[in-house]
Design a protein around this motif. Structure first.
Motif, PDB file in Angstrom:
ATOM      1  N   VAL A  89       0.843  -1.204   0.000  1.00 58.75           N
ATOM      2  CA  VAL A  89       0.000   0.000   0.000  1.00 58.75           C
ATOM      3  C   VAL A  89       0.878   1.254   0.000  1.00 58.75           C
ATOM      4  N   ALA A  90       1.921   1.253   0.824  1.00 59.06           N
ATOM      5  CA  ALA A  90       2.800   2.421   0.903  1.00 59.06           C
ATOM      6  C   ALA A  90       3.518   2.653  -0.426  1.00 59.06           C
ATOM      7  N   LEU A  91       4.015   1.591  -1.051  1.00 51.20           N
ATOM      8  CA  LEU A  91       4.703   1.738  -2.338  1.00 51.20           C
ATOM      9  C   LEU A  91       3.742   2.193  -3.431  1.00 51.20           C
ATOM     10  N   ALA A  92       2.550   1.641  -3.463  1.00 52.98           N
ATOM     11  CA  ALA A  92       1.574   2.057  -4.475  1.00 52.98           C
ATOM     12  C   ALA A  92       1.192   3.521  -4.279  1.00 52.98           C
ATOM     13  N   TRP A  93       0.998   3.923  -3.046  1.00 50.08           N
ATOM     14  CA  TRP A  93       0.673   5.324  -2.774  1.00 50.08           C
ATOM     15  C   TRP A  93       1.820   6.229  -3.201  1.00 50.08           C
ATOM     16  N   GLY A  94       3.046   5.821  -2.909  1.00 50.89           N
ATOM     17  CA  GLY A  94       4.214   6.619  -3.303  1.00 50.89           C
ATOM     18  C   GLY A  94       4.340   6.746  -4.813  1.00 50.89           C
ATOM     19  N   VAL A  95       4.152   5.668  -5.531  1.00 53.27           N
ATOM     20  CA  VAL A  95       4.252   5.707  -6.994  1.00 53.27           C
ATOM     21  C   VAL A  95       3.168   6.604  -7.570  1.00 53.27           C
ATOM     22  N   THR A  97       1.607   9.068  -6.112  1.00 54.61           N
ATOM     23  CA  THR A  97       1.884  10.457  -5.732  1.00 54.61           C
ATOM     24  C   THR A  97       2.971  11.054  -6.619  1.00 54.61           C
ATOM     25  N   VAL A  98       4.030  10.296  -6.866  1.00 55.44           N
ATOM     26  CA  VAL A  98       5.130  10.794  -7.706  1.00 55.44           C
ATOM     27  C   VAL A  98       4.654  10.983  -9.140  1.00 55.44           C
ATOM     28  N   VAL A  99       3.914  10.050  -9.673  1.00 57.00           N
ATOM     29  CA  VAL A  99       3.438  10.155 -11.051  1.00 57.00           C
ATOM     30  C   VAL A  99       2.501  11.347 -11.201  1.00 57.00           C
ATOM     31  N   LYS A 100       1.628  11.569 -10.235  1.00 55.09           N
ATOM     32  CA  LYS A 100       0.708  12.708 -10.297  1.00 55.09           C
ATOM     33  C   LYS A 100       1.460  14.031 -10.190  1.00 55.09           C
ATOM     34  N   SER A 101       2.464  14.115  -9.320  1.00 56.27           N
ATOM     35  CA  SER A 101       3.183  15.374  -9.136  1.00 56.27           C
ATOM     36  C   SER A 101       4.050  15.715 -10.346  1.00 56.27           C
ATOM     37  N   VAL A 102       4.578  14.718 -11.010  1.00 55.29           N
ATOM     38  CA  VAL A 102       5.405  14.949 -12.192  1.00 55.29           C
ATOM     39  C   VAL A 102       4.518  15.208 -13.397  1.00 55.29           C
ATOM     40  N   ASP A 107       1.844  13.310 -19.998  1.00 53.55           N
ATOM     41  CA  ASP A 107       2.985  13.195 -20.915  1.00 53.55           C
ATOM     42  C   ASP A 107       3.036  11.815 -21.545  1.00 53.55           C
ATOM     43  N   ALA A 108       2.714  10.803 -20.785  1.00 58.20           N
ATOM     44  CA  ALA A 108       2.716   9.439 -21.325  1.00 58.20           C
ATOM     45  C   ALA A 108       1.643   9.290 -22.378  1.00 58.20           C
ATOM     46  N   ALA A 109       0.478   9.902 -22.151  1.00 60.75           N
ATOM     47  CA  ALA A 109      -0.598   9.811 -23.142  1.00 60.75           C
ATOM     48  C   ALA A 109      -0.216  10.549 -24.421  1.00 60.75           C
TER      49      ALA A 109
END
Length: 118
Positions: A89-95, A97-102, A107-109
């Motif tokens: 859960v912590a890793l998924a939340w971190g990923v 959060t990072v993807v949303k902030s960047v 950009d990927a779309a």
């Protein structure tokens, strides 16, 4: 040769009906039996049931030894699974959060549409 065994005292007595008999053949007087019944603690219930059903000492010893061992193993497994779930859960939340902030999702779309892949 002498033995130290006690010699039983055998006497002849006359019964109320007039017959004679030996005292060692008379019925024993009734004994008063006191039985204490207690509730078994949870960890000993299985052993008392096993003893009552005549299973044997091996099954009781196995229950005494493997019962707490099984509880300990299941507790350790549950703790490990809880820790792994928390990490996931912590890793998924971190990923996320990072993807949303960047802004990686937009950009990927865009990069997928430029290359013709969808």
């Amino acid at each position: 040769m002498t033995t130290n065994l006690p010699v039983p005292e055998v006497r002849v007595v006359q019964l109320p009906d007039g017959t004679y008999t030996y005292t060692d053949h008379l019925p024993a007087p009734p004994q008063q039996i006191v039985q204490h019944i207690h509730h078994a603690p949870p960890d000993r219930t299985v052993q008392r049931v096993a003893l009552g059903s005549g299973v044997g000492a091996g099954a009781v010893a196995a229950g005494v030894y493997f019962g707490p061992l099984l509880v300990g193993a299941l507790t350790a497994i549950a703790a490990n699974l809880a820790l792994l779930a928390f990490l996931a859960v912590a890793l998924a939340w971190g990923v996320v959060t990072v993807v949303k902030s960047v802004g990686g999702t937009q950009d990927a779309a865009k990069s997928l549409t430029k290359t013709g892949r969808r």
